[in-house]
Scaffold this motif. Structure first.
Motif, PDB file in Angstrom:
ATOM      1  N   ILE A   1     -14.785  -7.231   5.723  1.00 23.88           N
ATOM      2  CA  ILE A   1     -13.674  -6.828   6.180  1.00 23.88           C
ATOM      3  C   ILE A   1     -13.652  -5.193   6.507  1.00 23.88           C
ATOM      4  O   ILE A   1     -13.176  -4.833   7.518  1.00 23.88           O
TER       5      ILE A   1
ATOM      6  N   PRO B   1      -5.717   0.292   0.060  1.00 27.20           N
ATOM      7  CA  PRO B   1      -5.898   1.386   0.836  1.00 27.20           C
ATOM      8  C   PRO B   1      -6.660   0.892   2.337  1.00 27.20           C
ATOM      9  O   PRO B   1      -7.666   0.225   2.284  1.00 27.20           O
TER      10      PRO B   1
ATOM     11  N   TYR C   1      -7.952  -3.520  12.697  1.00 25.36           N
ATOM     12  CA  TYR C   1      -8.519  -2.934  11.681  1.00 25.36           C
ATOM     13  C   TYR C   1      -9.388  -3.612  10.741  1.00 25.36           C
ATOM     14  O   TYR C   1     -10.274  -3.449   9.877  1.00 25.36           O
TER      15      TYR C   1
ATOM     16  N   GLU D   1       1.170  -6.568   5.727  1.00 23.62           N
ATOM     17  CA  GLU D   1       0.620  -5.467   6.259  1.00 23.62           C
ATOM     18  C   GLU D   1       1.057  -4.233   6.674  1.00 23.62           C
ATOM     19  O   GLU D   1       1.011  -2.914   6.054  1.00 23.62           O
TER      20      GLU D   1
ATOM     21  N   ILE E   1      -9.508   1.290   5.001  1.00 24.54           N
ATOM     22  CA  ILE E   1     -10.699   1.704   5.078  1.00 24.54           C
ATOM     23  C   ILE E   1     -11.206   1.527   6.466  1.00 24.54           C
ATOM     24  O   ILE E   1     -11.428   0.163   6.953  1.00 24.54           O
TER      25      ILE E   1
ATOM     26  N   ARG F   1      -0.084 -10.686   3.157  1.00 18.54           N
ATOM     27  CA  ARG F   1       0.228  -9.576   3.261  1.00 18.54           C
ATOM     28  C   ARG F   1       1.002  -9.424   4.448  1.00 18.54           C
ATOM     29  O   ARG F   1       0.720  -9.979   5.739  1.00 18.54           O
TER      30      ARG F   1
HETATM   31  N1  5AD Z   1      -9.450  -2.066   5.229  1.00 15.37           N
HETATM   32  C1  5AD Z   1      -8.675  -2.198   4.033  1.00 15.37           C
HETATM   33  N2  5AD Z   1      -8.186  -3.350   4.154  1.00 15.37           N
HETATM   34  C2  5AD Z   1      -8.198  -4.180   5.186  1.00 15.37           C
HETATM   35  N3  5AD Z   1      -7.835  -5.407   5.115  1.00 15.37           N
HETATM   36  C3  5AD Z   1      -8.072  -5.682   6.554  1.00 15.37           C
HETATM   37  N4  5AD Z   1      -8.847  -4.889   6.974  1.00 15.37           N
HETATM   38  C4  5AD Z   1      -9.003  -3.976   6.414  1.00 15.37           C
HETATM   39  C5  5AD Z   1      -9.537  -2.760   6.239  1.00 15.37           C
HETATM   40  N5  5AD Z   1     -10.189  -2.000   7.405  1.00 15.37           N
HETATM   41  C6  5AD Z   1      -7.118  -6.102   4.250  1.00 15.37           C
HETATM   42  C7  5AD Z   1      -5.547  -6.816   4.874  1.00 15.37           C
HETATM   43  C8  5AD Z   1      -5.807  -8.335   4.694  1.00 15.37           C
HETATM   44  C9  5AD Z   1      -6.658  -8.318   3.539  1.00 15.37           C
HETATM   45  C10 5AD Z   1      -7.581  -9.657   3.141  1.00 15.37           C
HETATM   46  O1  5AD Z   1      -7.648  -7.434   3.841  1.00 15.37           O
HETATM   47  O2  5AD Z   1      -4.524  -6.258   4.168  1.00 15.37           O
HETATM   48  O3  5AD Z   1      -4.689  -8.846   4.247  1.00 15.37           O
END
Ligand code: 5AD
Ligand code: FES
Length: 350
Positions: free
Chosen positions: A308, A229, A69, A161, A231, A159
């Motif tokens: 991210i 959330p 993700y 996750e 994304i 996290r």
């Molecule tokens: N959407 C939202 N949050 C994300 N993270 C990583 N990818 C995504 C995404 N696509 C979050 C994860 C990570 C934090 C730094 O960013 O939970 O722990």
């Protein structure tokens, strides 16, 4: 067991304990407003109207992991990588202190370039500034965590996750839920303040698994819970969208609110991802149980590269601009920026 929103909310505010099925009921209930207003009440009683700011320094976007993700995944060739030099990280922390921040969060992908020597140097230099240090640099060995604690780091964010093992294995190849839990155990054992949390709305995630995540976070128990959330990022290998992004916002609010009800005195940030999905997202989160904001204190040249997920806020803004902006926003809802380092103070009844 009585399944009725009013009954569950009354129980939550008197005992701060809910069964997994009651949590599930609240997650599925239509009325978000009632839940978030109870959380707002509990927030006010236990942690007050002050909002703790943490200056976020995103110092490297290199990552050896490949979470499906996440835009920092190692196979994302579209991302231009950067590393901020050790001394420049320390200078960013100095600047953050000058802006009045009492805590910096050092965040990066899992980047082994910053080995124990480099990290302990950075931590001990920043420690001299008399500000609290949070690390958010991923899974490390017990000895590495120990070295960081001894160098002066106060808090660690990792996290979980998701606690759904099947989903975890699908989304985080080469990693294991078990090891992540071990890491969180080590962080706790070493005396860090523990921050964890989840993403909400991951493809394949269920209400049932989110209820289990919430129970898990309480079982640690965390000092800080960061909820964001999911994304969708088209540059990643996760080539399918979650059902409705707006729902991810609403569901994230519910998760935050439930956490506030059952862990009334912990720190809960209004996350950046909330503001990406709703231009008032952080203020709405602050009125739904949250009491922390983590404004970006990285220079604008790097911000765009720490992608991210798409649509991250404040991409063209300077650290100074964000600091002033967020204080105005916080004041606009009758709250104020805390002058303390914002440690988790367990609430004691007299
Ligand atoms: N959407 C939202 N949050 C994300 N993270 C990583 N990818 C995504 C995404 N696509 C979050 C994860 C990570 C934090 C730094 O960013 O939970 O722990
Ligand atoms: Fe960055 Fe408002 S917090 S512009």
């Amino acid at each position: 067991m009585k399944h009725n929103t009013d009954y569950i909310l009354q129980k939550a505010i008197s005992s701060h304990n809910l069964h997994e099925e009651e949590i599930l009921y609240l997650l599925k209930a239509k009325d978000t407003k009632k839940l978030t207003s109870f959380a707002d009440m509990v927030r006010k009683k236990y942690v007050g109207n002050e909002v703790h700011l943490r200056a976020l320094i995103e110092f490297s976007n290199y990552c050896k992991q490949n979470c499906l993700y996440c835009g920092l995944q190692r196979t994302n060739v579209k991302l231009e990588r950067y590393r901020i030099k050790e001394q420049d990280i320390v200078n960013l922390a100095k600047q953050a202190k000058d802006f009045g921040y009492k805590t910096v969060v050092l965040q990066s992908g899992e980047d082994d370039y910053y080995n124990v020597n480099k990290m302990t140097y950075i931590i001990s230099e920043i420690k001299k500034l008399d500000i609290a240090i949070t690390l958010s640099i991923g899974e490390k060995t017990f000895d590495e965590y120990k070295a960081y604690k001894e160098a002066g780091a106060d808090r660690y964010l990792l996290r979980i996750e998701t606690t759904d093992e099947v989903l975890y294995n699908k989304l985080d190849p080469d990693m294991s839920l078990k090891n992540r839990m071990i890491c969180l155990g080590n962080i706790k054992k070493l005396g860090f303040e523990v921050g964890s949390g989840i993403m909400v709305g991951l493809p394949g995630q269920t209400f049932e698994s989110i209820a289990k995540d919430i129970v898990y976070l309480k079982s640690i128990p965390v000092d800080m819970a960061g909820i964001g959330p999911f994304i969708y990022n088209p540059d990643t290998f996760l080539q399918f969208k979650s059902i409705h992004q707006y729902d991810n916002f609403d569901l994230s609010l519910k998760v935050m609110a439930i956490l506030r009800l059952i862990m009334p005195d912990i720190n809960i940030p209004a996350t950046t991802a909330m503001e990406t999905l709703n231009h008032n997202g952080r203020l709405i989160a602050l009125q739904s149980g949250a009491n922390v904001v983590m404004p970006n204190a990285t220079e604008a040249i790097y911000r765009k590269k720490y992608e991210i997920y798409p649509g991250k806020i404040c991409l063209n803004d300077s650290p100074g601009h964000c600091r002033a902006c967020i204080e105005n926003k916080i004041n606009s809802i009758g709250r104020f920026v805390s002058k303390s380092k914002g440690f988790h103070n367990p609430y004691v009844t007299i």
